[in-house]
Scaffold this motif. Structure first.
Motif, PDB file in Angstrom:
ATOM      1  N   ARG A   1       4.848  -0.165  -3.237  1.00 33.22           N
ATOM      2  CA  ARG A   1       5.957  -0.129  -4.203  1.00 33.22           C
ATOM      3  C   ARG A   1       6.449  -1.520  -4.600  1.00 33.22           C
ATOM      4  O   ARG A   1       6.748  -1.766  -5.760  1.00 33.22           O
ATOM      5  CB  ARG A   1       7.117   0.694  -3.661  1.00 33.22           C
ATOM      6  CG  ARG A   1       6.829   2.175  -3.624  1.00 33.22           C
ATOM      7  CD  ARG A   1       8.042   2.986  -3.215  1.00 33.22           C
ATOM      8  NE  ARG A   1       7.690   4.371  -3.039  1.00 33.22           N
ATOM      9  CZ  ARG A   1       7.649   5.273  -4.013  1.00 33.22           C
ATOM     10  NH1 ARG A   1       7.927   4.915  -5.239  1.00 33.22           N
ATOM     11  NH2 ARG A   1       7.308   6.520  -3.749  1.00 33.22           N
TER      12      ARG A   1
ATOM     13  N   CYS B   1       4.486   3.381  -0.557  1.00 37.58           N
ATOM     14  CA  CYS B   1       3.453   3.347  -1.607  1.00 37.58           C
ATOM     15  C   CYS B   1       3.774   4.348  -2.698  1.00 37.58           C
ATOM     16  O   CYS B   1       4.606   5.239  -2.529  1.00 37.58           O
ATOM     17  CB  CYS B   1       2.079   3.676  -1.011  1.00 37.58           C
ATOM     18  SG  CYS B   1       1.432   2.400   0.077  1.00 37.58           S
ATOM     19  N   GLU B   2       3.079   4.193  -3.834  1.00 42.68           N
ATOM     20  CA  GLU B   2       3.240   5.116  -4.949  1.00 42.68           C
ATOM     21  C   GLU B   2       1.873   5.409  -5.546  1.00 42.68           C
ATOM     22  O   GLU B   2       1.027   4.528  -5.647  1.00 42.68           O
ATOM     23  CB  GLU B   2       4.158   4.510  -6.005  1.00 42.68           C
ATOM     24  CG  GLU B   2       4.501   5.468  -7.112  1.00 42.68           C
ATOM     25  CD  GLU B   2       5.611   4.961  -8.017  1.00 42.68           C
ATOM     26  OE1 GLU B   2       6.050   5.753  -8.865  1.00 42.68           O
ATOM     27  OE2 GLU B   2       6.022   3.791  -7.899  1.00 42.68           O
TER      28      GLU B   2
END
Length: 179
Positions: A85, A59-60
């Motif tokens: 992501r 994830c970001e």
């Protein structure tokens, strides 16, 4: 620029070049917000600093403005968004975020408390947080069925101990403090 009464799409939204305001779509209706106050941006910066180290590698965490395209007629811009992501394109987060966070401004109160959570819940976003910087208060919601349920809340110096979506301790005072 657009014909009166037309339902706008994400393609229409992409033609707007004014960067002084935030433009979002909800069911084809254009929402326009003014640029945020320094207190608002302070909260966003502190939240990014807290979330980034605990965010999993798939994830970001990103601050606004990042378009979250829920469908052709609904494009939201959360103040902070956590997404997988592989769902980020070169233009947007194409799909449902893992977490959306709104820092409430005087002009966005109704949108942040009612409109955005309703659209995000309908899309299946598992977590939605609301931060009231003037009080300060942090309210964390988790999707249950098709609506958000309050999972935890803290005001002022209280520390909220979160296990989901990430293990994290947050104090509203720390998010708004100048130091």
């Amino acid at each position: 620029m657009f014909a009166h009464g037309d339902r706008l799409t994400r393609r229409d939204l992409e033609t707007i070049s004014d960067e002084r305001r935030r433009y979002e779509l909800v069911d084809g209706t254009l929402l326009v917000s003014p640029s945020p106050r320094p207190l608002h941006q302070r909260v966003v910066a502190r939240l990014l600093a807290a979330l980034t180290p605990v965010c999993p590698a798939d994830c970001e965490v990103l601050p606004a403005p990042v378009d979250v395209v829920l469908d052709e007629f609904t494009v939201l811009i959360p103040d902070v968004v956590v997404g997988r992501r592989e769902m980020f394109t070169d233009r947007a987060l194409a799909g449902v975020p893992v977490l959306a966070v709104e820092v409430v401004s005087p002009s966005s109160r109704h949108i942040d408390h009612h409109l955005k959570p309703a659209r995000l819940a309908a899309a299946g976003c598992p977590y939605y947080w609301v931060i009231e910087p003037d009080e300060p208060t942090l309210s964390c919601f988790r999707l249950e069925g098709n609506a958000y349920a309050l999972e935890g809340e803290a005001t002022g110096e209280e520390v909220l101990h979160l296990d989901r979506p990430y293990r994290l301790d947050l104090s509203p005072d720390d998010l708004v403090s100048r130091y």
